[in-house]
Scaffold this motif. Structure first.
Motif, PDB file in Angstrom:
ATOM      1  N   TYR A   5     -11.015 -11.799  10.111  1.00  0.00           N
ATOM      2  CA  TYR A   5     -12.232 -11.003  10.277  1.00  0.00           C
ATOM      3  C   TYR A   5     -11.953  -9.536   9.935  1.00  0.00           C
ATOM      4  CZ  TYR A   5     -16.384  -9.045  12.579  1.00  0.00           C
ATOM      5  OH  TYR A   5     -17.552  -8.373  12.852  1.00  0.00           O
ATOM      6  N   ILE A   6     -10.834  -9.002  10.463  1.00  0.00           N
ATOM      7  CA  ILE A   6     -10.481  -7.603  10.190  1.00  0.00           C
ATOM      8  C   ILE A   6     -10.188  -7.404   8.704  1.00  0.00           C
ATOM      9  CG2 ILE A   6      -8.770  -5.790  10.624  1.00  0.00           C
ATOM     10  CD1 ILE A   6      -8.404  -7.000  13.425  1.00  0.00           C
ATOM     11  N   ASN A   7      -9.366  -8.293   8.131  1.00  0.00           N
ATOM     12  CA  ASN A   7      -8.986  -8.142   6.729  1.00  0.00           C
ATOM     13  C   ASN A   7     -10.195  -8.216   5.797  1.00  0.00           C
ATOM     14  OD1 ASN A   7      -6.243  -7.847   7.287  1.00  0.00           O
ATOM     15  ND2 ASN A   7      -5.848 -10.052   7.189  1.00  0.00           N
ATOM     16  N   GLY A   8     -11.199  -9.001   6.196  1.00  0.00           N
ATOM     17  CA  GLY A   8     -12.394  -9.105   5.384  1.00  0.00           C
ATOM     18  C   GLY A   8     -13.219  -7.835   5.364  1.00  0.00           C
ATOM     19  N   LEU A   9     -12.964  -6.947   6.326  1.00  0.00           N
ATOM     20  CA  LEU A   9     -13.724  -5.703   6.421  1.00  0.00           C
ATOM     21  C   LEU A   9     -12.911  -4.471   6.022  1.00  0.00           C
ATOM     22  CD1 LEU A   9     -15.571  -6.363   9.809  1.00  0.00           C
ATOM     23  CD2 LEU A   9     -16.555  -6.452   7.513  1.00  0.00           C
ATOM     24  N   LEU A  10     -11.634  -4.654   5.693  1.00  0.00           N
ATOM     25  CA  LEU A  10     -10.804  -3.507   5.331  1.00  0.00           C
ATOM     26  C   LEU A  10     -11.313  -2.872   4.046  1.00  0.00           C
ATOM     27  CD1 LEU A  10      -7.142  -4.759   5.978  1.00  0.00           C
ATOM     28  CD2 LEU A  10      -8.512  -3.226   7.400  1.00  0.00           C
ATOM     29  N   PRO A  11     -11.419  -1.554   4.005  1.00  0.00           N
ATOM     30  CA  PRO A  11     -11.787  -0.884   2.753  1.00  0.00           C
ATOM     31  C   PRO A  11     -10.762  -1.198   1.674  1.00  0.00           C
ATOM     32  CG  PRO A  11     -11.875   0.637   4.623  1.00  0.00           C
ATOM     33  CD  PRO A  11     -11.203  -0.605   5.106  1.00  0.00           C
ATOM     34  N   GLN A  12     -11.212  -1.217   0.435  1.00  0.00           N
ATOM     35  CA  GLN A  12     -10.331  -1.521  -0.685  1.00  0.00           C
ATOM     36  C   GLN A  12      -9.951  -0.242  -1.426  1.00  0.00           C
ATOM     37  OE1 GLN A  12      -9.309  -4.915  -1.435  1.00  0.00           O
ATOM     38  NE2 GLN A  12     -10.143  -5.037   0.642  1.00  0.00           N
ATOM     39  N   ASN A  13      -8.738  -0.219  -1.924  1.00  0.00           N
ATOM     40  CA  ASN A  13      -8.235   0.921  -2.680  1.00  0.00           C
ATOM     41  C   ASN A  13      -7.918   0.447  -4.091  1.00  0.00           C
ATOM     42  OD1 ASN A  13      -7.239   3.600  -3.068  1.00  0.00           O
ATOM     43  ND2 ASN A  13      -5.152   2.776  -2.889  1.00  0.00           N
ATOM     44  N   GLU A  14      -8.495   1.101  -5.109  1.00  0.00           N
ATOM     45  CA  GLU A  14      -8.293   0.675  -6.489  1.00  0.00           C
ATOM     46  C   GLU A  14      -6.941   1.127  -7.007  1.00  0.00           C
ATOM     47  OE1 GLU A  14     -10.543   2.243 -10.008  1.00  0.00           O
ATOM     48  OE2 GLU A  14     -11.481   0.250  -9.838  1.00  0.00           O
ATOM     49  N   PRO A  44      -1.812  -1.966   4.683  1.00  0.00           N
ATOM     50  CA  PRO A  44      -1.017  -3.185   4.484  1.00  0.00           C
ATOM     51  C   PRO A  44      -1.350  -4.234   5.539  1.00  0.00           C
ATOM     52  CG  PRO A  44       0.369  -1.220   4.415  1.00  0.00           C
ATOM     53  CD  PRO A  44      -0.969  -0.780   4.904  1.00  0.00           C
ATOM     54  N   ARG A  45      -1.647  -5.427   5.103  1.00  0.00           N
ATOM     55  CA  ARG A  45      -2.097  -6.474   6.027  1.00  0.00           C
ATOM     56  C   ARG A  45      -1.000  -6.899   7.006  1.00  0.00           C
ATOM     57  NH1 ARG A  45      -5.994 -10.387   2.257  1.00  0.00           N
ATOM     58  NH2 ARG A  45      -7.678  -8.846   2.020  1.00  0.00           N
ATOM     59  N   LEU A  46       0.234  -6.954   6.517  1.00  0.00           N
ATOM     60  CA  LEU A  46       1.320  -7.348   7.415  1.00  0.00           C
ATOM     61  C   LEU A  46       1.508  -6.326   8.525  1.00  0.00           C
ATOM     62  CD1 LEU A  46       3.989  -8.766   4.925  1.00  0.00           C
ATOM     63  CD2 LEU A  46       2.479 -10.040   6.458  1.00  0.00           C
ATOM     64  N   SER A  47       1.288  -5.056   8.224  1.00  0.00           N
ATOM     65  CA  SER A  47       1.392  -4.013   9.247  1.00  0.00           C
ATOM     66  C   SER A  47       0.277  -4.151  10.273  1.00  0.00           C
ATOM     67  CB  SER A  47       1.342  -2.624   8.601  1.00  0.00           C
ATOM     68  OG  SER A  47       2.474  -2.401   7.799  1.00  0.00           O
ATOM     69  N   ILE A  48      -0.933  -4.434   9.797  1.00  0.00           N
ATOM     70  CA  ILE A  48      -2.058  -4.635  10.722  1.00  0.00           C
ATOM     71  C   ILE A  48      -1.752  -5.801  11.655  1.00  0.00           C
ATOM     72  CG2 ILE A  48      -4.491  -5.264  10.908  1.00  0.00           C
ATOM     73  CD1 ILE A  48      -4.050  -2.443   9.881  1.00  0.00           C
ATOM     74  N   ARG A  49      -1.210  -6.867  11.106  1.00  0.00           N
ATOM     75  CA  ARG A  49      -0.878  -8.039  11.916  1.00  0.00           C
ATOM     76  C   ARG A  49       0.100  -7.673  13.029  1.00  0.00           C
ATOM     77  NH1 ARG A  49      -0.778 -13.612  10.807  1.00  0.00           N
ATOM     78  NH2 ARG A  49       0.654 -14.758  12.146  1.00  0.00           N
ATOM     79  N   GLU A  50       1.153  -6.945  12.671  1.00  0.00           N
ATOM     80  CA  GLU A  50       2.177  -6.600  13.653  1.00  0.00           C
ATOM     81  C   GLU A  50       1.634  -5.654  14.718  1.00  0.00           C
ATOM     82  OE1 GLU A  50       5.709  -6.949  15.544  1.00  0.00           O
ATOM     83  OE2 GLU A  50       5.090  -8.049  13.740  1.00  0.00           O
ATOM     84  N   LEU A  51       0.822  -4.688  14.305  1.00  0.00           N
ATOM     85  CA  LEU A  51       0.296  -3.722  15.261  1.00  0.00           C
ATOM     86  C   LEU A  51      -0.696  -4.361  16.220  1.00  0.00           C
ATOM     87  CD1 LEU A  51      -0.173  -0.590  12.956  1.00  0.00           C
ATOM     88  CD2 LEU A  51       1.630  -1.006  14.645  1.00  0.00           C
ATOM     89  N   VAL A  52      -1.513  -5.287  15.733  1.00  0.00           N
ATOM     90  CA  VAL A  52      -2.435  -6.001  16.622  1.00  0.00           C
ATOM     91  C   VAL A  52      -1.641  -6.845  17.617  1.00  0.00           C
ATOM     92  CG1 VAL A  52      -4.216  -7.793  16.738  1.00  0.00           C
ATOM     93  CG2 VAL A  52      -4.368  -6.009  14.999  1.00  0.00           C
ATOM     94  N   ALA A  53      -0.630  -7.562  17.135  1.00  0.00           N
ATOM     95  CA  ALA A  53       0.197  -8.371  18.029  1.00  0.00           C
ATOM     96  C   ALA A  53       0.885  -7.508  19.080  1.00  0.00           C
ATOM     97  CB  ALA A  53       1.242  -9.152  17.225  1.00  0.00           C
ATOM     98  N   ASN A  54       1.398  -6.344  18.675  1.00  0.00           N
ATOM     99  CA  ASN A  54       2.042  -5.438  19.632  1.00  0.00           C
ATOM    100  C   ASN A  54       1.074  -4.988  20.712  1.00  0.00           C
ATOM    101  OD1 ASN A  54       4.577  -5.500  18.573  1.00  0.00           O
ATOM    102  ND2 ASN A  54       4.511  -3.489  17.624  1.00  0.00           N
ATOM    103  N   ALA A  55      -0.168  -4.696  20.323  1.00  0.00           N
ATOM    104  CA  ALA A  55      -1.161  -4.257  21.303  1.00  0.00           C
ATOM    105  C   ALA A  55      -1.429  -5.348  22.332  1.00  0.00           C
ATOM    106  CB  ALA A  55      -2.459  -3.859  20.595  1.00  0.00           C
ATOM    107  N   LEU A  56      -1.458  -6.598  21.893  1.00  0.00           N
ATOM    108  CA  LEU A  56      -1.689  -7.709  22.814  1.00  0.00           C
ATOM    109  C   LEU A  56      -0.508  -7.880  23.769  1.00  0.00           C
ATOM    110  CD1 LEU A  56      -3.140 -10.412  20.361  1.00  0.00           C
ATOM    111  CD2 LEU A  56      -4.363  -8.640  21.630  1.00  0.00           C
ATOM    112  N   ILE A  57       0.692  -7.789  23.215  1.00  0.00           N
ATOM    113  CA  ILE A  57       1.903  -8.083  23.980  1.00  0.00           C
ATOM    114  C   ILE A  57       2.231  -6.991  24.994  1.00  0.00           C
ATOM    115  CG2 ILE A  57       4.430  -8.257  23.793  1.00  0.00           C
ATOM    116  CD1 ILE A  57       3.963  -9.779  21.155  1.00  0.00           C
TER     117      ILE A  57
END
Length: 484
Positions: free
Chosen positions: A275-284, A298-311
């Motif tokens: 859901y988040i990745n589908g709404l991320l602004p795009q950079n040409e 970077p999507r992998l960074s978003i993934r890690e930061l979201v997981a850290n917030a949960l944990i």
């Protein structure tokens, strides 16, 4: 409290072959001092026996465990002008959350007292801790061995092992918990037998047995695998992840998307990221032949930061959960609770988590990196994409990470340049290297002919005491972070 559960609880206690150190049956004991000492003794004994509660039961015959009824009435009992329960609370320390409950058992009237085991200090009556040994109630100080064992067994409250829902049938558990996701994410074959499913969930401390053949869902099970967080009340529901997207660079802009997560963290994790990745602004990005669009972050960074917030959130803070806010130029990820590690040391020191069971299970399910390797990978990926360094902010009640979209060196503020310089020094040190003018030029995308720009940033970082010369005898040999 569920009256049927209390009857099942009484019958489970009566099924004990003999009285235990954490269980006492009485007919009509009413001496207030004896009751106070007994509460202290049973509470401490429960912790020694690895129990979370002790029980004092009026109306059950000692020896036979038959229900004989009782005339004891703690609700009308007074000591002078003081209600008995209040009198007890004032003399017990740390004051336990006592629960006297009348139980209309089919065989007679029973009074049930549920006594929590101590977590911070031995339970004392009139400043004296007692212990239960057989039928005796000696002072705990008379038995140094047991006293030391009790101190070692006491621990702070662990939120993950708290009870989110109790006295549930097996069918209730399987309805409330998304057990297929659990087996899929932990890469286990889904058992065809219901009892085996429950056994596996209990093995990972997602559920536990209750009385009467029923079950409790623990907080860990609810927060990770709830089919719907609302089923577990507001204290769990409000820990759902909230996502907000703004059509602008601040919170006065129009909200274009809002999402309040209702599934457990594990069950809903991949869906949330999609859901988040589908709404991320795009950079040409202009390649050799084609124009390509890439996400602003970077999507992998978003993934890690979201997981850290949960944990790493403080689960004991009520009414708050992780929040993700997406702006045109940045994304802010906030979780309740101040961090346990200084923000300047988060990518080099081992992480400390309040929720070890949750963190362990999420790592096992591949939702985040192995312990100690996640946040440094975020910063390394940020350097590869030559983004401004993430901003780590903390206060007494929350922790926030701000990740910024692409900006050239000229567009970065002085503070952003110095912050990027410091974290570059940390990453170089962790790799066994030194930060140099040339590596900092590469970090910022500065042409080496303009190396003086990097030198100016190094000077400001030195003045801010964030970096230091790695070798005083050879000042041009490179730099380390201030703590190295």
């Amino acid at each position: 409290m569920n009256s049927l559960r209390d009857i099942d609880l009484i019958d489970d206690l009566r099924a004990q072959p003999v009285e235990t150190p954490w269980l006492e049956f009485k007919s009509s004991l009413s001496d207030e001092a004896k009751i106070g000492k007994l509460i202290s003794a049973l509470s401490n004994a429960a912790r020694l026996e690895g129990k979370e509660q002790a029980f004092l039961v009026w109306g059950v015959e000692d020896g036979t465990h038959k229900v004989i009824g009782t005339s004891f009435d703690p609700f009308s009992k007074h000591i002078g002008n003081q209600v008995f329960e209040l009198w007890l609370r004032q003399r017990l320390s740390p004051a336990p959350a006592l629960q006297f409950r009348p139980v209309d058992h089919p065989d007679g009237k029973i009074i049930l007292l549920e006594i929590p085991a101590p977590t911070m200090a031995p339970t004392s009556f009139e400043s004296v801790p007692y212990i239960r040994i057989g039928s005796a109630t000696p002072k705990l100080s008379d038995d140094p061995g047991r006293y030391q064992a009790l101190i070692e067994k006491m621990r702070p409250y662990t939120w993950e092992l708290g009870i989110a829902a109790s006295y549930l049938t097996a069918d209730d558990v399987l309805r409330l918990i998304d057990y297929p996701s659990y087996f899929s994410l932990t890469r286990q074959q889904l058992p065809t037998n219901r009892d085996h499913i429950l056994e596996k969930l209990a093995g990972d401390r997602l559920i536990q047995k209750d009385v009467g053949g029923r079950w409790n869902i623990l907080n860990l099970g609810a927060i990770l695998f709830a089919t719907n967080l609302r089923d577990f009340g507001s204290s769990i529901e409000r820990k759902g992840v909230r996502f907000v997207r703004y059509d602008g660079v601040d919170r006065t802009a129009t909200v274009t998307h809002r999402h309040d997560g209702q599934r457990g963290y594990a069950s809903g994790f991949e869906g949330l990221l999609q859901y988040i990745n589908g709404l991320l602004p795009q950079n040409e990005h202009i390649g050799q032949a084609l124009r390509e669009e890439h996400p602003l972050f970077p999507r992998l960074s978003i993934r890690e930061l979201v997981a850290n917030a949960l944990i790493h959130q403080d689960m004991t803070i009520t009414g708050a959960g992780p929040q993700i806010e997406l702006f045109e130029d940045r994304i802010e990820i906030t979780n309740p609770g101040s961090p346990l590690v200084d923000t300047q040391r988060m990518i080099d020191l081992p992480p400390r988590s309040r929720n070890e069971a949750l963190a362990s299970l999420m790592r096992r399910m591949g939702m985040c990196e192995e312990q100690g390797s996640g946040l440094d990978k975020v910063f390394r990926e940020v350097e590869v994409f030559q983004l401004p360094a993430p901003l780590l902010k903390s206060n007494a009640t929350s922790m926030q990470v701000v990740m910024y979209g692409p900006r050239t060196f000229a567009e970065m503020s002085g503070e952003e340049r110095v912050r990027a310089c410091y974290f570059h020094a940390v990453l170089q040190f962790m790799a066994g290297e030194r930060m140099k003018n040339t590596t900092l030029c590469q970090r910022f995308g500065i042409d080496t002919r303009n190396a003086a720009q990097a030198s100016a940033v190094l000077k400001k970082a030195m003045e801010a005491d964030l970096i230091k010369v790695a070798d005083e005898d050879h000042p041009r040999a490179g730099y380390h972070p201030w703590w190295a």
